[in-house]
Design a protein around this motif. Structure first.
Motif, mmCIF file in Angstrom:
data_model
loop_
_atom_site.group_PDB
_atom_site.id
_atom_site.type_symbol
_atom_site.label_atom_id
_atom_site.label_comp_id
_atom_site.label_asym_id
_atom_site.label_seq_id
_atom_site.Cartn_x
_atom_site.Cartn_y
_atom_site.Cartn_z
ATOM 1 N N SER A 104 0.826 -1.200 0.000
ATOM 2 C CA SER A 104 0.000 0.000 0.000
ATOM 3 C C SER A 104 0.866 1.258 0.000
ATOM 4 C CB SER A 104 -0.929 -0.006 1.213
ATOM 5 O OG SER A 104 -1.657 1.202 1.305
ATOM 6 N N VAL A 105 1.934 1.267 0.802
ATOM 7 C CA VAL A 105 2.814 2.436 0.851
ATOM 8 C C VAL A 105 3.492 2.641 -0.494
ATOM 9 C CG1 VAL A 105 4.828 3.465 1.962
ATOM 10 C CG2 VAL A 105 3.206 2.167 3.324
ATOM 11 N N ARG A 106 3.953 1.555 -1.110
ATOM 12 C CA ARG A 106 4.616 1.679 -2.408
ATOM 13 C C ARG A 106 3.663 2.235 -3.467
ATOM 14 N NH1 ARG A 106 7.284 -3.255 -0.819
ATOM 15 N NH2 ARG A 106 5.647 -4.478 -1.856
ATOM 16 N N ARG A 107 2.398 1.774 -3.445
ATOM 17 C CA ARG A 107 1.431 2.280 -4.419
ATOM 18 C C ARG A 107 1.179 3.768 -4.202
ATOM 19 N NH1 ARG A 107 -1.854 -2.166 -3.299
ATOM 20 N NH2 ARG A 107 -3.367 -0.747 -2.350
ATOM 21 N N ARG A 108 0.976 4.150 -2.949
ATOM 22 C CA ARG A 108 0.743 5.566 -2.654
ATOM 23 C C ARG A 108 1.961 6.407 -3.033
ATOM 24 N NH1 ARG A 108 -3.380 6.408 1.642
ATOM 25 N NH2 ARG A 108 -4.371 4.396 2.098
ATOM 26 N N ALA A 109 3.151 5.905 -2.735
ATOM 27 C CA ALA A 109 4.375 6.624 -3.087
ATOM 28 C C ALA A 109 4.518 6.746 -4.603
ATOM 29 C CB ALA A 109 5.586 5.915 -2.488
ATOM 30 N N ALA A 110 4.167 5.673 -5.326
ATOM 31 C CA ALA A 110 4.243 5.714 -6.785
ATOM 32 C C ALA A 110 3.283 6.756 -7.351
ATOM 33 C CB ALA A 110 3.942 4.336 -7.364
ATOM 34 N N THR A 111 2.085 6.849 -6.772
ATOM 35 C CA THR A 111 1.133 7.871 -7.210
ATOM 36 C C THR A 111 1.706 9.270 -6.990
ATOM 37 O OG1 THR A 111 -0.738 6.428 -6.692
ATOM 38 C CG2 THR A 111 -1.200 8.778 -6.877
ATOM 39 N N LEU A 112 2.317 9.490 -5.828
ATOM 40 C CA LEU A 112 2.960 10.774 -5.555
ATOM 41 C C LEU A 112 4.083 11.024 -6.554
ATOM 42 C CD1 LEU A 112 3.270 13.261 -3.749
ATOM 43 C CD2 LEU A 112 4.718 11.883 -2.240
ATOM 44 N N LEU A 157 3.827 2.634 -13.874
ATOM 45 C CA LEU A 157 3.824 1.170 -13.894
ATOM 46 C C LEU A 157 3.797 0.614 -12.472
ATOM 47 C CD1 LEU A 157 4.024 -1.450 -15.538
ATOM 48 C CD2 LEU A 157 6.523 -1.210 -15.460
ATOM 49 N N ALA A 158 4.547 1.245 -11.559
ATOM 50 C CA ALA A 158 4.604 0.768 -10.175
ATOM 51 C C ALA A 158 3.268 0.913 -9.463
ATOM 52 C CB ALA A 158 5.689 1.524 -9.411
ATOM 53 N N ARG A 159 2.436 1.841 -9.905
ATOM 54 C CA ARG A 159 1.123 2.013 -9.287
ATOM 55 C C ARG A 159 0.236 0.785 -9.474
ATOM 56 N NH1 ARG A 159 -2.290 5.213 -11.318
ATOM 57 N NH2 ARG A 159 -3.452 5.677 -9.399
ATOM 58 N N GLY A 160 0.543 -0.049 -10.448
ATOM 59 C CA GLY A 160 -0.267 -1.235 -10.704
ATOM 60 C C GLY A 160 0.039 -2.397 -9.796
ATOM 61 N N GLU A 161 0.926 -2.186 -8.816
ATOM 62 C CA GLU A 161 1.279 -3.289 -7.913
ATOM 63 C C GLU A 161 0.071 -3.724 -7.088
ATOM 64 O OE1 GLU A 161 4.520 -4.364 -4.391
ATOM 65 O OE2 GLU A 161 4.368 -2.335 -5.176
ATOM 66 N N ARG A 162 -0.205 -5.007 -7.110
ATOM 67 C CA ARG A 162 -1.251 -5.610 -6.292
ATOM 68 C C ARG A 162 -0.751 -6.949 -5.783
ATOM 69 N NH1 ARG A 162 -2.916 -1.290 -7.286
ATOM 70 N NH2 ARG A 162 -5.040 -0.572 -7.729
ATOM 71 N N ALA A 163 -1.463 -7.513 -4.826
ATOM 72 C CA ALA A 163 -1.089 -8.819 -4.291
ATOM 73 C C ALA A 163 -1.061 -9.840 -5.426
ATOM 74 C CB ALA A 163 -2.073 -9.246 -3.207
#
Length: 326
Positions: A61-69, A126-132
């Motif tokens: 979740s942190v990585r996705r939020r950071a990628a969005t930023l 691309l990193a924003r697409g990270e999911r389980a």
């Protein structure tokens, strides 16, 4: 003959329009470096809890939020680069041509910045697409390499590259200074925007009586990294100031020295707010699993972010002022 006088144009190097463009450029760069640094230096340090799956979900979740930023920051960086390109008309007295970009050292640096910023934007998207269970490929490694490369560009387009002596040392110091400032100040912004909201969304650790709340563990993971990078910022900044100013008296008898002192005053405010978080807020977060300590820390962290934005603003002014030794 009397020199011709003219009014200050919006796009002149010392005019408000160009200063705002440089501020946005620097803020985007610092935030971008903060995103990459937070993902690689802070998130892996967060101690595991009794539920590994929940910790993995938190880090994701942190990585996705950071990628969005990161996407927002790089888009802002692209806008700032185009703004600066337009503003160069006021500096060179005419339109910026493709030939200037391809045949001048300044143009080469601008093109490298633009390409790397676009590459970073694509990597973060691309990193924003990270999911389980869903990998994002080499997005984060590519972002890390591009961030390291783009951190060197201010040195070649600013005072470090124009130093009349010790140029290699000046450029090296500037690169380390930018990297450390990005990891520290940019990382603080990522902590406030991405890290704390993600930790607050993960309440199960406090409900199960974990020994230390997740937010406290996140802050404890960031604090040593921030302290180390802050020391690097101060040391490299001090040596660089000596290379550009030359003497203590010139701090008070030159325009460059005056702006530098203003910047140092804002840096002291950032350090004071950081010291408050280090000495007091970490203990309160560790002792209080409720919302009061978290709210207090968020206010303190955001005050530190505001002071950091003022540091970047002073830097945007400083790079347009001629150092005494140049």
């Amino acid at each position: 003959a009397q020199p011709e006088t003219r009014s200050l144009e919006w796009t002149d190097v010392e005019a408000p329009g160009y200063i705002v463009a440089r501020w946005l450029n620097f803020a985007a760069l610092i935030t971008t470096l903060g995103v990459v640094g937070f993902v690689f230096l802070v998130i892996p340090r967060v101690g595991a809890e009794s539920d590994p799956a929940r910790m993995a979900a938190f880090r994701e979740s942190v990585r996705r939020r950071a990628a969005t930023l990161g996407v927002v920051a790089t888009l802002g960086g692209i806008i700032a680069l185009l703004w600066r390109l337009h503003a160069e008309r006021g500096v060179i007295g005419g339109a910026v041509t493709v030939a200037m970009l391809l045949q001048s050292f300044w143009g080469h640096v601008w093109l490298v910045q633009f390409v790397l910023t676009a590459l970073l934007c694509a990597a973060f998207a691309l990193a924003r697409g990270e999911r389980a269970g869903r990998k994002v490929g080499p997005a984060w490694p590519v972002a890390a390499i591009a961030a390291l490369l783009i951190s060197a560009t201010p040195a070649f387009s600013g005072h470090a590259g124009a130093a009349v002596s010790h140029r290699v040392l000046s450029i090296g110091l500037d690169v380390v200074h930018v990297l450390a400032a990005g990891g520290w100040l940019g990382g603080l912004f990522v902590l406030a925007v991405a890290g704390i909201p993600a930790a607050r969304a993960n309440r199960a650790n406090t409900e199960r009586g974990e020994s230390l709340p997740l937010i406290a563990r996140l802050v404890n993971s960031f604090s040593p990294v921030a302290l180390t990078l802050a020391i690097l910022v101060v040391l490299t900044g001090a040596v660089a100031a000596w290379l550009h100013v030359g003497s203590f008296s010139m701090l008070f008898h030159s325009a460059y020295g005056t702006v530098l002192l203003v910047k140092l005053a804002f840096v002291v405010l950032v350090l004071a707010a950081g010291g408050h978080n280090w000495l007091r807020m970490r203990a309160e977060l560790a002792a209080d699993t409720g919302s009061s300590a978290v709210s207090s820390f968020r206010r303190s962290a955001w005050s530190e972010v505001v002071f950091a934005a003022l540091v970047i603003a002073a830097t945007a002014v400083l790079v347009a002022v001629q150092p005494p030794l140049h």
